[in-house]
Design a protein around this motif. Structure first.
Motif, PDB file in Angstrom:
ATOM      1  N   THR A 138      22.792  18.694  72.241  1.00  0.00           N
ATOM      2  CA  THR A 138      22.780  17.020  72.814  1.00  0.00           C
ATOM      3  C   THR A 138      23.618  16.464  71.946  1.00  0.00           C
ATOM      4  O   THR A 138      24.353  15.503  72.546  1.00  0.00           O
ATOM      5  CB  THR A 138      21.216  16.538  72.402  1.00  0.00           C
ATOM      6  OG1 THR A 138      20.308  17.199  73.218  1.00  0.00           O
ATOM      7  CG2 THR A 138      21.192  15.058  72.635  1.00  0.00           C
ATOM      8  N   LYS A 197      27.152  16.875  73.167  1.00  0.00           N
ATOM      9  CA  LYS A 197      27.503  16.108  74.580  1.00  0.00           C
ATOM     10  C   LYS A 197      27.688  14.777  74.067  1.00  0.00           C
ATOM     11  O   LYS A 197      28.612  14.023  74.830  1.00  0.00           O
ATOM     12  CB  LYS A 197      25.967  16.188  75.410  1.00  0.00           C
ATOM     13  CG  LYS A 197      26.130  17.460  76.368  1.00  0.00           C
ATOM     14  CD  LYS A 197      24.726  17.589  77.071  1.00  0.00           C
ATOM     15  CE  LYS A 197      24.331  18.726  77.593  1.00  0.00           C
ATOM     16  NZ  LYS A 197      23.227  18.704  78.508  1.00  0.00           N
ATOM     17  N   LYS A 198      26.739  14.153  73.236  1.00  0.00           N
ATOM     18  CA  LYS A 198      27.064  12.743  72.697  1.00  0.00           C
ATOM     19  C   LYS A 198      28.365  12.497  71.964  1.00  0.00           C
ATOM     20  O   LYS A 198      29.143  11.419  72.401  1.00  0.00           O
ATOM     21  CB  LYS A 198      25.909  12.440  71.949  1.00  0.00           C
ATOM     22  CG  LYS A 198      24.520  11.950  72.463  1.00  0.00           C
ATOM     23  CD  LYS A 198      24.629  10.972  73.458  1.00  0.00           C
ATOM     24  CE  LYS A 198      22.987  10.783  73.942  1.00  0.00           C
ATOM     25  NZ  LYS A 198      22.993   9.724  75.200  1.00  0.00           N
ATOM     26  N   GLU A 226      31.165  12.509  74.955  1.00  0.00           N
ATOM     27  CA  GLU A 226      30.878  11.096  75.508  1.00  0.00           C
ATOM     28  C   GLU A 226      31.849  10.091  74.636  1.00  0.00           C
ATOM     29  O   GLU A 226      32.513   9.360  75.256  1.00  0.00           O
ATOM     30  CB  GLU A 226      29.734  10.664  75.851  1.00  0.00           C
ATOM     31  CG  GLU A 226      29.007  11.476  76.805  1.00  0.00           C
ATOM     32  CD  GLU A 226      27.313  11.154  76.986  1.00  0.00           C
ATOM     33  OE1 GLU A 226      27.056  10.256  76.372  1.00  0.00           O
ATOM     34  OE2 GLU A 226      26.764  11.874  77.755  1.00  0.00           O
TER      35      GLU A 226
END
Length: 110
Positions: free
Chosen positions: A91, A94-95, A98
């Protein structure tokens, strides 16, 4: 000690005391009475020794079982934590991607 162990010890002690009192009050010669008391005491000692060995074995077995159970539970917890940590890392990655993408867009517009 467990209740059953206390009960067994109590029964053994009661048996020994009862047998000793019975021998003492029985009409017999002193030497015969002393011999019977000695025999009863040795028999009681042997029974107590046997019970002590049985209790030791029970405690040892219980401890082994509890240790194995604890090891299994600990292994399960470690495995679950490892999977959760992997999920958190995924997670966060992924952040981070981004945020990097947003940062690139912001740098292009400036």
């Amino acid at each position: 000690m467990s209740n059953s162990s206390n009960t067994v010890v109590g029964l053994l002690a009661g048996t020994v005391i009862g047998a000793t009192l019975g021998i003492l009050f029985a009409p017999d010669k002193g030497i015969n009475t002393r011999q019977r008391i000695s025999d009863e005491a040795l028999a009681a000692k042997d029974k107590i020794a046997e019970r002590a060995v049985e209790l030791k074995d029970q405690v040892s077995s219980t401890m082994v079982d509890k240790k194995e159970s604890l090891d299994t539970q600990l292994e399960s917890v470690v495995s679950n934590v490892s999977h959760k940590a992997e999920d958190v890392i995924t997670t966060l990655e992924k952040k981070l991607k981004e945020l990097k993408d947003k940062n690139k867009k912001l740098q292009k517009t400036v």
